[in-house]
Design a protein around this motif. Structure first.
Motif, PDB file in Angstrom:
ATOM      1  N   SER A 226      -1.920 -30.886 -26.376  1.00 57.08           N
ATOM      2  CA  SER A 226      -3.335 -30.996 -26.693  1.00 57.08           C
ATOM      3  C   SER A 226      -3.700 -32.455 -27.004  1.00 57.08           C
ATOM      4  CB  SER A 226      -3.706 -30.077 -27.855  1.00 57.08           C
ATOM      5  OG  SER A 226      -5.057 -30.230 -28.174  1.00 57.08           O
ATOM      6  N   GLY A 227      -3.595 -32.832 -28.248  1.00 59.03           N
ATOM      7  CA  GLY A 227      -3.952 -34.209 -28.604  1.00 59.03           C
ATOM      8  C   GLY A 227      -5.438 -34.442 -28.732  1.00 59.03           C
ATOM      9  N   SER A 228      -6.252 -33.439 -28.419  1.00 58.63           N
ATOM     10  CA  SER A 228      -7.698 -33.626 -28.421  1.00 58.63           C
ATOM     11  C   SER A 228      -8.274 -33.795 -29.826  1.00 58.63           C
ATOM     12  CB  SER A 228      -8.388 -32.450 -27.719  1.00 58.63           C
ATOM     13  OG  SER A 228      -8.067 -31.231 -28.350  1.00 58.63           O
ATOM     14  N   LYS A 229      -7.505 -33.429 -30.847  1.00 57.89           N
ATOM     15  CA  LYS A 229      -7.982 -33.591 -32.217  1.00 57.89           C
ATOM     16  C   LYS A 229      -7.040 -34.424 -33.074  1.00 57.89           C
ATOM     17  CE  LYS A 229     -10.467 -29.175 -32.248  1.00 57.89           C
ATOM     18  NZ  LYS A 229     -10.603 -27.839 -32.896  1.00 57.89           N
ATOM     19  N   THR A 230      -5.877 -34.754 -32.537  1.00 53.86           N
ATOM     20  CA  THR A 230      -4.853 -35.380 -33.385  1.00 53.86           C
ATOM     21  C   THR A 230      -4.580 -36.841 -33.057  1.00 53.86           C
ATOM     22  OG1 THR A 230      -3.110 -34.613 -31.881  1.00 53.86           O
ATOM     23  CG2 THR A 230      -3.701 -33.167 -33.717  1.00 53.86           C
ATOM     24  N   LEU A 231      -4.941 -37.311 -31.875  1.00 52.80           N
ATOM     25  CA  LEU A 231      -4.612 -38.685 -31.506  1.00 52.80           C
ATOM     26  C   LEU A 231      -5.467 -39.690 -32.268  1.00 52.80           C
ATOM     27  CD1 LEU A 231      -4.143 -38.340 -27.657  1.00 52.80           C
ATOM     28  CD2 LEU A 231      -2.427 -39.152 -29.265  1.00 52.80           C
ATOM     29  N   ASN A 232      -4.834 -40.796 -32.671  1.00 48.97           N
ATOM     30  CA  ASN A 232      -5.564 -41.872 -33.334  1.00 48.97           C
ATOM     31  C   ASN A 232      -6.521 -42.555 -32.361  1.00 48.97           C
ATOM     32  OD1 ASN A 232      -4.101 -41.497 -35.724  1.00 48.97           O
ATOM     33  ND2 ASN A 232      -2.463 -42.865 -35.047  1.00 48.97           N
ATOM     34  N   ASP A 233      -7.652 -43.052 -32.871  1.00 48.08           N
ATOM     35  CA  ASP A 233      -8.612 -43.816 -32.070  1.00 48.08           C
ATOM     36  C   ASP A 233      -8.988 -43.082 -30.791  1.00 48.08           C
ATOM     37  OD1 ASP A 233      -8.519 -45.955 -33.929  1.00 48.08           O
ATOM     38  OD2 ASP A 233      -6.695 -46.691 -32.980  1.00 48.08           O
ATOM     39  N   LEU A 234      -9.291 -41.789 -30.932  1.00 43.52           N
ATOM     40  CA  LEU A 234      -9.528 -40.952 -29.762  1.00 43.52           C
ATOM     41  C   LEU A 234     -10.751 -41.407 -28.971  1.00 43.52           C
ATOM     42  CD1 LEU A 234      -8.312 -38.506 -28.335  1.00 43.52           C
ATOM     43  CD2 LEU A 234      -9.817 -37.045 -29.695  1.00 43.52           C
ATOM     44  N   ASP A 235     -11.815 -41.821 -29.651  1.00 42.01           N
ATOM     45  CA  ASP A 235     -13.027 -42.265 -28.948  1.00 42.01           C
ATOM     46  C   ASP A 235     -12.746 -43.499 -28.099  1.00 42.01           C
ATOM     47  OD1 ASP A 235     -14.484 -40.212 -30.020  1.00 42.01           O
ATOM     48  OD2 ASP A 235     -15.356 -41.413 -31.639  1.00 42.01           O
TER      49      ASP A 235
ATOM     50  N   LYS B 170     -11.604 -45.863 -22.573  1.00 35.64           N
ATOM     51  CA  LYS B 170     -10.742 -46.554 -21.617  1.00 35.64           C
ATOM     52  C   LYS B 170     -10.421 -45.656 -20.419  1.00 35.64           C
ATOM     53  CE  LYS B 170      -8.457 -49.608 -24.978  1.00 35.64           C
ATOM     54  NZ  LYS B 170      -8.796 -50.890 -24.333  1.00 35.64           N
ATOM     55  N   LEU B 171     -10.127 -44.397 -20.683  1.00 38.16           N
ATOM     56  CA  LEU B 171      -9.745 -43.484 -19.611  1.00 38.16           C
ATOM     57  C   LEU B 171     -10.911 -43.183 -18.683  1.00 38.16           C
ATOM     58  CD1 LEU B 171      -7.572 -40.951 -21.648  1.00 38.16           C
ATOM     59  CD2 LEU B 171      -6.767 -42.824 -20.206  1.00 38.16           C
ATOM     60  N   GLU B 172     -12.102 -43.059 -19.237  1.00 33.24           N
ATOM     61  CA  GLU B 172     -13.287 -42.764 -18.433  1.00 33.24           C
ATOM     62  C   GLU B 172     -13.683 -43.934 -17.557  1.00 33.24           C
ATOM     63  OE1 GLU B 172     -16.004 -39.650 -20.938  1.00 33.24           O
ATOM     64  OE2 GLU B 172     -15.752 -41.650 -21.782  1.00 33.24           O
ATOM     65  N   ASN B 173     -13.424 -45.149 -18.028  1.00 36.52           N
ATOM     66  CA  ASN B 173     -13.896 -46.345 -17.327  1.00 36.52           C
ATOM     67  C   ASN B 173     -12.812 -47.093 -16.567  1.00 36.52           C
ATOM     68  OD1 ASN B 173     -16.890 -46.722 -18.225  1.00 36.52           O
ATOM     69  ND2 ASN B 173     -15.796 -46.146 -20.091  1.00 36.52           N
ATOM     70  N   GLY B 174     -11.632 -46.499 -16.474  1.00 35.76           N
ATOM     71  CA  GLY B 174     -10.565 -47.113 -15.690  1.00 35.76           C
ATOM     72  C   GLY B 174      -9.988 -48.365 -16.314  1.00 35.76           C
ATOM     73  N   LEU B 175     -10.039 -48.481 -17.642  1.00 34.61           N
ATOM     74  CA  LEU B 175      -9.539 -49.665 -18.334  1.00 34.61           C
ATOM     75  C   LEU B 175      -8.080 -49.471 -18.720  1.00 34.61           C
ATOM     76  CD1 LEU B 175     -12.596 -50.226 -20.704  1.00 34.61           C
ATOM     77  CD2 LEU B 175     -12.173 -51.287 -18.474  1.00 34.61           C
ATOM     78  N   SER B 176      -7.306 -50.528 -18.654  1.00 31.47           N
ATOM     79  CA  SER B 176      -5.887 -50.453 -18.977  1.00 31.47           C
ATOM     80  C   SER B 176      -5.688 -50.268 -20.482  1.00 31.47           C
ATOM     81  CB  SER B 176      -5.169 -51.720 -18.525  1.00 31.47           C
ATOM     82  OG  SER B 176      -5.257 -51.880 -17.133  1.00 31.47           O
ATOM     83  N   LEU B 177      -4.630 -49.568 -20.833  1.00 30.96           N
ATOM     84  CA  LEU B 177      -4.241 -49.472 -22.236  1.00 30.96           C
ATOM     85  C   LEU B 177      -3.457 -50.715 -22.624  1.00 30.96           C
ATOM     86  CD1 LEU B 177      -3.046 -45.748 -22.356  1.00 30.96           C
ATOM     87  CD2 LEU B 177      -5.317 -46.666 -22.826  1.00 30.96           C
TER      88      LEU B 177
ATOM     89  N   ILE C 186      -2.349 -33.889 -20.646  1.00 31.80           N
ATOM     90  CA  ILE C 186      -2.789 -33.746 -22.026  1.00 31.80           C
ATOM     91  C   ILE C 186      -4.151 -33.062 -21.974  1.00 31.80           C
ATOM     92  CG2 ILE C 186      -3.449 -34.967 -24.136  1.00 31.80           C
ATOM     93  CD1 ILE C 186      -1.528 -37.172 -23.384  1.00 31.80           C
ATOM     94  N   GLY C 187      -4.408 -32.174 -22.912  1.00 31.61           N
ATOM     95  CA  GLY C 187      -5.568 -31.303 -22.792  1.00 31.61           C
ATOM     96  C   GLY C 187      -6.902 -31.902 -23.145  1.00 31.61           C
ATOM     97  N   PHE C 188      -7.234 -33.087 -22.613  1.00 31.64           N
ATOM     98  CA  PHE C 188      -8.564 -33.646 -22.808  1.00 31.64           C
ATOM     99  C   PHE C 188      -9.575 -32.927 -21.928  1.00 31.64           C
ATOM    100  CE2 PHE C 188      -6.229 -37.862 -23.556  1.00 31.64           C
ATOM    101  CZ  PHE C 188      -6.110 -37.598 -24.911  1.00 31.64           C
ATOM    102  N   THR C 189     -10.811 -32.920 -22.364  1.00 29.99           N
ATOM    103  CA  THR C 189     -11.884 -32.339 -21.558  1.00 29.99           C
ATOM    104  C   THR C 189     -12.709 -33.415 -20.861  1.00 29.99           C
ATOM    105  OG1 THR C 189     -13.331 -32.294 -23.499  1.00 29.99           O
ATOM    106  CG2 THR C 189     -12.068 -30.294 -23.020  1.00 29.99           C
ATOM    107  N   ILE C 190     -12.373 -34.676 -21.060  1.00 33.73           N
ATOM    108  CA  ILE C 190     -13.144 -35.757 -20.444  1.00 33.73           C
ATOM    109  C   ILE C 190     -12.755 -35.925 -18.973  1.00 33.73           C
ATOM    110  CG2 ILE C 190     -13.299 -37.024 -22.620  1.00 33.73           C
ATOM    111  CD1 ILE C 190     -11.159 -38.949 -21.425  1.00 33.73           C
ATOM    112  N   ILE C 191     -13.646 -36.574 -18.218  1.00 34.14           N
ATOM    113  CA  ILE C 191     -13.326 -36.955 -16.842  1.00 34.14           C
ATOM    114  C   ILE C 191     -12.618 -38.301 -16.894  1.00 34.14           C
ATOM    115  CG2 ILE C 191     -14.275 -37.556 -14.589  1.00 34.14           C
ATOM    116  CD1 ILE C 191     -16.612 -35.690 -15.195  1.00 34.14           C
ATOM    117  N   SER C 192     -11.364 -38.324 -16.508  1.00 37.39           N
ATOM    118  CA  SER C 192     -10.546 -39.523 -16.639  1.00 37.39           C
ATOM    119  C   SER C 192     -10.236 -40.119 -15.273  1.00 37.39           C
ATOM    120  CB  SER C 192      -9.233 -39.186 -17.351  1.00 37.39           C
ATOM    121  OG  SER C 192      -8.383 -40.311 -17.381  1.00 37.39           O
TER     122      SER C 192
END
Length: 239
Positions: free
Chosen positions: A25-34, A39-46, A77-83
């Motif tokens: 999941s990780g949808s509620k537990t990851l740090n700095d989720l926003d 980054k994932l939505e906009n194609g930015l590198s981690l 990972i169970g995100f609901t965003i478009i990545s």
């Protein structure tokens, strides 16, 4: 390339009636989720040293009372965003195998996963979705176009003159006024990528080389399976 690396719900070790690999999941537990979502939505590198801290591995549903155990490989990972990236959680053992092979743009990032009350070191393989299209030789590949709803083939053995399959599908969807899916009839990859061992194919999973297939099978990892690809991709200089 004619094989796919996939996660498996079957287990060589556990009785699947009593155990489940759960879901990441990780949808509620990851740090700095926003920030991660941005980054994932906009194609930015981690950034270097980014840690997926932490991913919770959960039951598949409230009614599933089986005990959760940790797999060597998860599809997502169970995100609901478009990545614009594929996020594939995997064990340290599988990561160490993969590190001996060649990728395009995929990178490993450290992760922590929580199963019940215990934390484990893990990794996440981060892969840009666009890399598949970079590898396709559209001059030599050929496609059939089908109506998504009915499966009727409306065009056969055509070349894609667009830069991606999505553009071809959108063009024909507009033309036929029905949703169109492009299917590989002949899959050809650019010769420059002959030495690449792993490419993420959006529709089906990770395409892998014969040599990587053999290394993974020799390790006999739980939760990992190799399948025949529905398309046998050759390289342009083989045609």
């Amino acid at each position: 390339m004619k094989y796919l690396l996939r996660s498996s719900v079957r287990s060589k070790i556990y009785d699947i009636d009593n155990f489940t690999f759960g879901e990441c999941s990780g949808s509620k537990t990851l740090n700095d989720l926003d920030q991660l979502h941005h980054k994932l939505e906009n194609g930015l590198s981690l950034e270097e040293g980014f840690i997926f801290d932490y991913i919770d591995v959960i039951d598949k549903a409230e009614f599933d009372k089986r005990e959760v155990v940790l797999s060597n490989f998860y599809n997502r990972i169970g995100f609901t965003i478009i990545s614009k990236f594929k996020l594939s959680p995997l064990s340290i053992t599988l990561r160490d195998i993969l590190k001996g092979f060649k990728f395009l743009n995929s990178k490993f990032y450290d992760a922590k996963v929580k199963v019940r009350d215990s934390f484990y070191d893990f990794n996440v393989l981060v892969t840009p979705l666009r890399e598949f299209y970079e590898c396709i030789n559209f001059e030599k590949s050929r496609f059939d176009l089908e109506i998504t709803r009915t499966g009727e083939i409306v065009e056969r053995d055509i070349k894609n003159d667009f830069s991606t399959l999505r553009e071809l599908e959108e063009n024909r969807t507009s033309q036929y006024n029905q949703s169109i899916t492009a299917l590989f009839q002949t899959g050809v990859l650019k010769s420059a990528y002959r030495n690449i061992d792993l490419i993420y194919w959006i529709s089906h999973g990770f395409l892998i080389s014969d040599r990587l297939k053999e290394a993974i099978e020799a390790a006999d990892l739980d939760g990992v399976e190799i399948r025949k690809s529905p398309v046998h991709f050759t390289f342009a200089d083989e045609e």
